[in-house]
Scaffold this active site. Structure first.
Site, PDB file in Angstrom:
ATOM      1  N   TYR A 192       0.835  -1.215   0.000  1.00 36.26           N
ATOM      2  CA  TYR A 192       0.000   0.000   0.000  1.00 36.26           C
ATOM      3  C   TYR A 192       0.869   1.265   0.000  1.00 36.26           C
ATOM      4  O   TYR A 192       0.456   2.313  -0.498  1.00 36.26           O
ATOM      5  CB  TYR A 192      -0.952  -0.040   1.199  1.00 36.26           C
ATOM      6  N   LYS A 247      -3.249   8.140   3.104  1.00 38.56           N
ATOM      7  CA  LYS A 247      -4.426   7.867   3.948  1.00 38.56           C
ATOM      8  C   LYS A 247      -4.183   8.360   5.384  1.00 38.56           C
ATOM      9  O   LYS A 247      -5.118   8.824   6.046  1.00 38.56           O
ATOM     10  CB  LYS A 247      -4.757   6.373   3.951  1.00 38.56           C
TER      11      LYS A 247
END
Ligand code: NAP
Length: 255
Positions: free
Chosen positions: A154, A161
């Site tokens: 990720y 995020k």
């Protein structure tokens, strides 16, 4: 009576009928909301096509969240249709390919800046656009993938995020006096266009399916839609700056 009767919602991020935002728009309409969708760039025509699959027709306005003129124009266009906005869904995420995958060191700042702009700063940009129309208070909800820990693959999307999570808390702080709540739903992995662009997404699938106490189905975003709709409704009147996990309980389990 629906949970969202008389609510007017702006929903970003409907690309296909697998998009998390599509599930939200569909349920929101069933719960009584009137909805305007936004779409960006080459995806705009796809958003228009997907909009036709909703229970009721929904207008689609162009909004690339990185283009200041779009943000100005979309506010004017929404204001011309509605006297106020009650809720906004931020369902926007993008990172250049080298920000994801095996090599955390690969991207330059220019690559990372794109990820941060589209995926994190955009929450503030959306608030800029629509808060002036939220004259009776309301709810801004964003979609998150829990960034309190590091994940395989990720990478810089995870960093973006984390910034999104922080941004939502600062917006919650500053918009509380206008009775505008700002919250995130931290969803478990769901097979969407954005998810398919993450190399190693299959690792997430297996992990969640086997470890989440409630189990997890990567082909079903209905629980995410329900949580978002609840946060857009009047049923969380004293909740802001919060991150609600909708992940089958995965986040609570160490190993
Ligand atoms: P999706 O269907 O691919 O939706 C992503 C959306 O972001 C698309 O509509 C895309 O539009 C839009 N977008 C990208 N760049 C944009 C820009 N510059 N301006 C405006 N919109 C832009 O995937 P999704 O999984 O539903 O993603 C929605 C949100 O949920 C994202 O924030 C994602 O990180 C989050 N999330 C997803 C999962 C998951 O497993 N799927 C889990 C947790 C959180 P274009 O393609 O037209 O640019």
């Amino acid at each position: 009576m629906g949970l969202l009767d008389e609510k007017r919602l702006v929903i970003t991020g409907v690309l296909t009928d697998a998009s998390l935002a599509f599930g939200v728009a569909e349920l929101a309409q069933r719960e009584g909301a009137t909805v305007i969708l936004t779409g960006a760039g080459r995806g705009l025509s796809l958003t228009e096509r997907t909009a036709r699959k909703l229970p009721q027709a929904a207008e689609v306005l162009e909004l690339d969240v990185t283009v200041p003129e779009h943000l100005e124009r979309v506010r004017t266009e929404v204001a011309a249709r509605w006297e106020r906005v009650d809720g906004v869904l931020h369902a926007i995420g993008f990172a250049p390919a080298n920000c994801l995958g095996d090599d955390f060191m690969a991207p330059t700042w220019d690559d990372v800046a794109v990820a941060m702009n589209v995926s994190a700063y955009s929450l503030k940009a959306l608030a800029d656009a629509f808060v002036p129309l939220m004259t009776e208070g309301g709810s801004i909800v964003g979609l998150d993938f829990d960034a309190t820990v590091a994940w395989p693959a990720y990478n810089w999307m995870g960093v973006a995020k984390a910034a999104l999570e922080s941004c939502s808390r600062y917006l919650a702080r500053d918009l509380g006096s206008r009775r505008i709540r700002v919250n995130l739903v931290a969803a478990g992995p769901v097979k969407t266009m954005a998810a398919k662009s993450i190399p190693g997404f299959a690792q997430f699938e297996e992990q969640f399916e086997t470890r989440a106490p409630l189990g997890w189905n990567v082909n079903d975003s209905s629980a995410v839609a329900r949580a978002v709709v609840a946060l857009l409704s009047d049923w969380f009147p004293m909740t802001t700056g919060e991150m609600v996990h909708v992940d089958g309980g995965y986040h609570a389990i160490g190993a």
